[in-house]
Design a protein around this motif. Structure first.
Motif, PDB file in Angstrom:
ATOM      1  N   GLY A 189      -6.289   3.851  -8.744  1.00 37.16           N
ATOM      2  CA  GLY A 189      -4.898   3.677  -8.362  1.00 37.16           C
ATOM      3  C   GLY A 189      -4.692   3.290  -6.912  1.00 37.16           C
ATOM      4  N   ALA A 190      -5.730   2.791  -6.263  1.00 36.51           N
ATOM      5  CA  ALA A 190      -5.592   2.407  -4.859  1.00 36.51           C
ATOM      6  C   ALA A 190      -4.569   1.282  -4.699  1.00 36.51           C
ATOM      7  CB  ALA A 190      -6.951   1.979  -4.297  1.00 36.51           C
ATOM      8  N   THR A 191      -4.631   0.320  -5.618  1.00 37.64           N
ATOM      9  CA  THR A 191      -3.705  -0.806  -5.542  1.00 37.64           C
ATOM     10  C   THR A 191      -2.276  -0.335  -5.775  1.00 37.64           C
ATOM     11  OG1 THR A 191      -5.484  -1.952  -6.682  1.00 37.64           O
ATOM     12  CG2 THR A 191      -3.495  -3.214  -6.236  1.00 37.64           C
ATOM     13  N   LEU A 192      -2.133   0.546  -6.769  1.00 39.19           N
ATOM     14  CA  LEU A 192      -0.811   1.085  -7.068  1.00 39.19           C
ATOM     15  C   LEU A 192      -0.273   1.861  -5.863  1.00 39.19           C
ATOM     16  CD1 LEU A 192       1.203   1.354  -9.473  1.00 39.19           C
ATOM     17  CD2 LEU A 192       0.242   3.626  -9.837  1.00 39.19           C
ATOM     18  N   PHE A 193      -1.157   2.631  -5.250  1.00 41.10           N
ATOM     19  CA  PHE A 193      -0.791   3.422  -4.080  1.00 41.10           C
ATOM     20  C   PHE A 193      -0.282   2.515  -2.966  1.00 41.10           C
ATOM     21  CE2 PHE A 193      -2.150   5.728  -0.135  1.00 41.10           C
ATOM     22  CZ  PHE A 193      -1.198   6.734  -0.234  1.00 41.10           C
ATOM     23  N   ARG A 194      -1.012   1.424  -2.758  1.00 38.74           N
ATOM     24  CA  ARG A 194      -0.628   0.436  -1.761  1.00 38.74           C
ATOM     25  C   ARG A 194       0.790  -0.084  -2.020  1.00 38.74           C
ATOM     26  NH1 ARG A 194      -4.280  -2.655   1.654  1.00 38.74           N
ATOM     27  NH2 ARG A 194      -6.101  -1.510   1.022  1.00 38.74           N
ATOM     28  N   LEU A 195       1.032  -0.374  -3.305  1.00 37.90           N
ATOM     29  CA  LEU A 195       2.334  -0.913  -3.698  1.00 37.90           C
ATOM     30  C   LEU A 195       3.424   0.134  -3.499  1.00 37.90           C
ATOM     31  CD1 LEU A 195       3.234  -3.628  -4.970  1.00 37.90           C
ATOM     32  CD2 LEU A 195       3.310  -2.435  -7.146  1.00 37.90           C
TER      33      LEU A 195
END
Lengths: 273, 345
Positions: free
Chosen positions: A105-111
């Protein structure tokens, strides 16, 4: 990106684009400066001149003598400084995690980090006011800085993430191999290399808080920040005093942003030289 | 000084096996090269030894101490990284002194050790400079000096020369060998460059798909490969393999015969320079297809009974394309491999 050569059609489009953007930014600043230094005649004069007929510091001086301006400025500096410290203390670890660890979920977190900016402050204002009154944070610079930290945090996290990502992992690994713990390696190797960029992130957080007016107006009555104070005080004063106030508000932001532009370009993916 | 012992180390990345139950011993003061194609797991193994990567199972010992669960700092080793990893915000002196400062050595010791490492690597004149002002070769020297300055029990090197240009690499290779011989440090050296491994190492461990195919001296790796992979990977040109059939306790073909306790199809491996070129009717018929003059020798590519073979001939030999020559093999210099497993018999 290569710069198109002067004279070609592309060059013209490029040039006029630059010109439009410059006017967009510089014209209001110029007009404010004109009003601030030229006084009443410069404000009402038409057509406008590039340079005021008579230069004077009177309106700035009068403005600085307004009751409560200094107290408001102090509140602004206090709130902005607290914002700067908190945004960095919370944002830098998040940035480090984003840069160094691959987690689910790193990308989601970034978003999600960026999405916090999409949430309108106006909706939050009323519940926040109620809550702040209840816990005793209402009408304090600290209370304002909490909200401003929430605003600045996404940027602090994103700027530091790109900073840390730019520091080769091997440097840290070398530090570990040669006797450092994780924390020592961060302090001895990563931090010195990231420091200029961290300073830029800090200043950016400071400017975000310094410029913010809505939350500051809603959450304070007596202990207003400069922006909130000017909004109330200057709405009844003559136009050229408003310009003087506006000018004093702009200057720190412009100076700070100019100082850290290199790092902001890096954040936005524009190549910097 | 200490030995490195790796016992049954495995590494899994999700479903993929990067290392499969690997055993390896590097004795005290020995220089072992881990050689293999990219993706064979050699760097992963090195990073597990350094403590930069976790292992899925097995043990790593340095000396008599089990270091498997210690952080990198506590393992008493030094490492040279592929991209040098020299600290850009520290001077060359402080870079070399970094490990010593972390060990809280006194100033006199630091000065002495840094000077010695700097002299060894000839970076004395640059001690006050910052790495940004150094060339790639100089930075690599700094990285090696930083590693040697702490007088580590074990030195790990991860393709330290691969970022240098060819000429510099040759120079650094010879220098590295003399420096490390002098220091007498136990060294594990990862490379995909066989000439580097052959030239530097006391022993070479050839890795392929997460296992060590063979570990032996450079000479034996070259002349007696334990599998078709090793024979094909090491040496230029690679080893030739011919399909043959053994029967009645012998392996025989035109002009060649050797005893073999194996029946049925096998692969006969031989090096291109280990054959004598004779008249066509005196050996294996070799039809020359391509002639490449390499200066020191001629490289001939041709066919033997439908299989491609490369052999080396003297530079002045009068050979033309399309000629058929005879190849005479030397029973002492061939290897026989199992057709199915590719392992030496």
């Amino acid at each position: 990106m290569t710069k198109p050569s002067i004279g070609s059609v592309k060059g013209w489009i490029y040039g006029s684009g630059v010109a439009v953007l410059c006017v967009w930014v510089l014209l209001p600043i110029g007009l404010i400066g004109l009003g601030a230094f030229g006084g009443r005649p410069a404000v009402y004069q038409w057509p406008k001149t590039l340079w005021p007929a008579s230069l004077s510091l009177d309106q700035l001086a009068v403005f600085l003598k307004i009751d409560g301006v200094w107290n408001a400025a102090l509140n602004s500096v206090l709130a902005a400084s607290l914002t700067m410290v908190m945004a960095l203390l919370l944002g830098a670890p998040a940035g480090y995690a984003l840069a160094r660890f691959s987690f689910k979920g790193a990308t989601l977190f970034r978003l999600m980090i960026l999405l916090t900016r999409a949430f309108p402050l106006a909706i939050l204002a009323l519940p926040l006011t109620v809550l702040f009154i209840r816990v005793g944070l209402y009408d304090t610079a600290f209370g304002v800085s909490l909200v401003h930290t929430a605003l600045a945090l996404p940027f602090a996290a994103m700027i530091t993430a790109s900073l840390f990502a730019g520091i080769p992992r091997e440097l840290e690994e070398a530090a570990w191999v040669f006797g450092c713990t994780r924390w020592q390696a961060f302090v001895k190797v990563v931090l010195p290399l990231a420091l200029p960029g961290m300073a830029a992130a800090a200043i950016f957080a400071f400017v975000i808080s310094w410029n913010e007016v809505f939350a500051a107006s809603v959450l304070t009555v007596q202990q207003r920040t400069l922006t909130a104070y000017l909004l109330t005080v200057l709405s009844e004063s003559p136009l050229h005093y408003r310009f003087a106030g506006g000018f004093i508000l702009i200057v720190p932001s412009v100076v700070f942003i100019f100082a850290v532009r290199r790092y902001l370009f890096a954040l936005w993916g524009v190549t910097s030289r | 000084m200490a030995a490195i012992t790796i016992e049954g180390v495995s590494k899994r990345f999700g479903a993929a096996m990067a290392l499969e139950h690997l055993d390896l011993t590097v004795t005290d003061g020995e220089f072992v090269a881990l050689l293999g194609p990219s993706g064979c797991g050699k760097t992963t193994l090195l990073r597990i030894i350094a403590g930069l990567e976790t292992r899925s199972s097995g043990r790593v010992l340095i000396g008599d101490q089990d270091v498997s669960d210690l952080p990198p700092a506590k393992r008493g080793l030094a490492m040279v990284f592929q991209n040098y990893a020299v600290f850009p915000h520290l001077t060359v002196f402080e870079n070399v002194a970094f490990g010593l400062r972390m060990q809280k050595r006194d100033e006199a010791t630091i000065q002495r050790q840094v000077k010695r490492a700097a002299d060894l690597l000839q970076i004395g004149p640059y001690l006050d400079r910052y790495p940004a002002k150094l060339s790639g070769g100089q930075r690599q020297r700094v990285a090696v000096a930083r590693a040697l300055a702490v007088e580590p029990a074990v030195l790990l090197m991860d393709e330290p020369l691969s970022n240098l240009d060819a000429l510099l690499r040759l120079e650094m290779r010879a220098e590295l060998k003399s420096v490390l011989k002098e220091a007498g440090t136990t060294t594990l050296y990862v490379t995909h460059d066989q000439t580097e491994a052959m030239g530097l190492a006391d022993r070479i461990a050839v890795m392929y798909k997460g296992v060590i195919e063979q570990i032996d001296t450079p000479t034996r790796i070259y002349s007696k490969p334990s599998s078709t992979f090793v024979g094909g990977f090491v040496g230029s040109p690679p080893m030739n393999f011919l399909s043959m059939t053994a029967s009645a306790g012998r392996l025989a073909c035109a002009g060649f015969s050797m005893p073999l306790a194996h029946e049925g199809p096998v692969l006969l491996g031989f090096r291109g320079e280990d054959v004598a070129l004779v008249k066509a009717d005196q050996g294996l018929g070799f039809e020359v297809r391509v002639i490449e003059p390499m200066g020191s020798h001629l490289l001939l590519t041709g066919m033997v009974k439908g299989e491609r073979v490369r052999v080396v001939a003297a530079p002045q030999a009068e050979i033309e394309r399309g000629m058929t020559l005879g190849l005479q093999l030397d029973a002492a210099r061939v290897v026989v491999m199992d057709t199915q497993t590719g392992k030496a018999l």
